[in-house]
Design a protein around this motif. Structure first.
Motif: not given
Length: 86
Positions: A40-41, A52-54, A32-35
């Motif tokens: 948000l990001i 964005h992570s890439n 859930l926190g990663f979702n």
């Protein structure tokens, strides 16, 4: 874990969650926190969490075999480790 989930999908999933134990009794893993973080990001950056992570994590660190929510291609498939299964 919903990859590129919309706000509505996350909220609908939250409505279906329940506590397994009272807080503080038994630790239970949840994505859930990663979702929430990914959403948000995505909302703040205007791009997907994966993109964005890439751009800001994996590419600058030259982590060419890493990603979040990647569709596994045949090259990466051959590098995956098979977990233990009893």
């Amino acid at each position: 874990f919903l990859i590129n989930a919309t706000n509505e999908q996350i909220i609908n999933n939250l409505k279906n969650l329940y506590l397994v134990q009272p807080p503080g009794i038994l630790p239970v893993y949840s994505n859930l926190g990663f979702n929430l973080l990914g959403n948000l990001i995505a909302n703040l950056s205007g791009e997907t969490f994966n993109s964005h992570s890439n751009k800001y994590i994996f590419n600058p660190l030259k982590m060419k075999s890493s990603g979040i929510g990647e569709i596994i291609n045949s090259t990466l498939q051959n590098k995956l480790i098979i977990g233990y299964n009893s």
